[in-house]
Motif scaffolding. Structure first.
Motif, PDB file in Angstrom:
ATOM      1  N   ASN A 201      63.139  55.251  60.844  1.00 29.11           N
ATOM      2  CA  ASN A 201      63.716  53.932  61.116  1.00 29.11           C
ATOM      3  C   ASN A 201      62.626  53.041  61.705  1.00 29.11           C
ATOM      4  OD1 ASN A 201      65.145  51.700  61.972  1.00 29.11           O
ATOM      5  ND2 ASN A 201      66.902  52.881  62.711  1.00 29.11           N
ATOM      6  N   GLY A 202      62.246  51.993  60.986  1.00 26.76           N
ATOM      7  CA  GLY A 202      61.166  51.119  61.413  1.00 26.76           C
ATOM      8  C   GLY A 202      61.594  49.945  62.268  1.00 26.76           C
ATOM      9  N   LEU A 203      62.863  49.897  62.689  1.00 29.25           N
ATOM     10  CA  LEU A 203      63.345  48.811  63.530  1.00 29.25           C
ATOM     11  C   LEU A 203      62.715  48.911  64.922  1.00 29.25           C
ATOM     12  CD1 LEU A 203      65.399  46.423  63.799  1.00 29.25           C
ATOM     13  CD2 LEU A 203      67.011  48.103  64.732  1.00 29.25           C
ATOM     14  N   TYR A 204      62.348  47.757  65.486  1.00 30.46           N
ATOM     15  CA  TYR A 204      61.722  47.742  66.810  1.00 30.46           C
ATOM     16  C   TYR A 204      62.745  47.449  67.902  1.00 30.46           C
ATOM     17  CZ  TYR A 204      56.943  47.982  65.043  1.00 30.46           C
ATOM     18  OH  TYR A 204      55.778  48.400  64.455  1.00 30.46           O
ATOM     19  N   VAL A 205      62.602  48.142  69.042  1.00 30.84           N
ATOM     20  CA  VAL A 205      63.467  47.922  70.194  1.00 30.84           C
ATOM     21  C   VAL A 205      62.603  47.844  71.455  1.00 30.84           C
ATOM     22  CG1 VAL A 205      65.507  49.029  69.212  1.00 30.84           C
ATOM     23  CG2 VAL A 205      63.825  50.413  70.450  1.00 30.84           C
ATOM     24  N   PRO A 206      63.038  47.057  72.462  1.00 31.73           N
ATOM     25  CA  PRO A 206      62.288  47.010  73.730  1.00 31.73           C
ATOM     26  C   PRO A 206      62.586  48.233  74.582  1.00 31.73           C
ATOM     27  CG  PRO A 206      64.192  45.561  73.830  1.00 31.73           C
ATOM     28  CD  PRO A 206      64.165  46.107  72.441  1.00 31.73           C
ATOM     29  N   VAL A 207      61.539  48.834  75.130  1.00 31.82           N
ATOM     30  CA  VAL A 207      61.687  50.021  75.984  1.00 31.82           C
ATOM     31  C   VAL A 207      61.163  49.674  77.372  1.00 31.82           C
ATOM     32  CG1 VAL A 207      61.031  52.428  76.353  1.00 31.82           C
ATOM     33  CG2 VAL A 207      61.443  51.587  74.024  1.00 31.82           C
TER      34      VAL A 207
END
Length: 214
Positions: A137-143
């Motif tokens: 899954n290439g979706l970006y999320v803030p960590v």
């Protein structure tokens, strides 16, 4: 020098060759290292260029100008140790940003899944990452960047500060090595025949233990 001290020449050539190989390999790895952030990438690339150029300049001057050879090799060694200072800066700065508590880094969902190792935990913490193929899954999320939030939070903190640490360490090393070179100018050596003599060497005097410059 090369005929009198062949081991010195061999070590020098070996260091330059290994340095070039290591920097080319590091340049390839830096594309993905610590998430491949552009600030970290640029620091790695510039540092690699500085290292290779200083080593080559040192090699170029070994038979032409021993004083310049010393200066360039000092720069090369100091530049090479930038990563050590950067690691120390990183260890301190990741604690600082964790206490501030407002820093985040962007991660792909598959990267987050690789760290968490559990799909349920992944979806619970990052609902956007819900997918039939979480490992692709290439979706970006803030960590959130915090050393107090397990492996993922610690890795995020490292990713946030890595580029900054490299740039700050590079600037520090560049400044200090130039200060050192200028403050130790009297220790520079020049070529006299096939050996390195002190700058105030008097060729009219014969060598003796009492007036030795070594």
């Amino acid at each position: 020098m090369s005929s009198t001290y062949p081991q010195f020449t061999f070590v020098g050539y070996t260091c330059i060759i290994l340095l070039i190989i290591g920097n080319v390999s590091g340049g390839i790895i830096s594309r993905r290292a610590f998430g491949g952030e552009i600030n970290a990438q640029s620091a790695y690339y510039i540092l690699a260029i500085m290292l290779i150029l200083s080593a080559l300049m040192g090699y170029r001057n070994v038979k032409r100008n021993t004083r310049n050879h010393r200066k360039w090799m000092l720069r090369s060694v100091v530049y090479f140790s930038v990563v050590i200072t950067a690691r120390l800066i990183m260890l301190a700065s990741r604690l600082i940003i964790s206490n501030i508590g407002t820093y985040y880094s962007l991660w792909r969902c598959d990267e987050v899944f690789f760290v968490l190792k559990d799909e349920d935990t992944l979806v619970q913490r990052f609902a956007q990452c819900a997918s039939s193929t979480p490992s692709d899954n290439g979706l970006y999320v803030p960590v959130h960047a915090s050393v107090h939030e397990g492996k993922l939070g610690t890795a995020s903190a490292v990713r946030v500060v890595q580029g900054m640490a490299l740039w700050v360490a590079t600037i520090i090393h560049m400044a200090l090595v130039e200060v050192y070179i200028r403050s130790t100018e009297s220790a520079n050596h020049q070529r006299h025949g096939f050996v390195l003599e002190a700058r105030d060497f008097d060729s009219s005097k014969t060598y003796s233990p009492r007036n030795s410059y070594w």
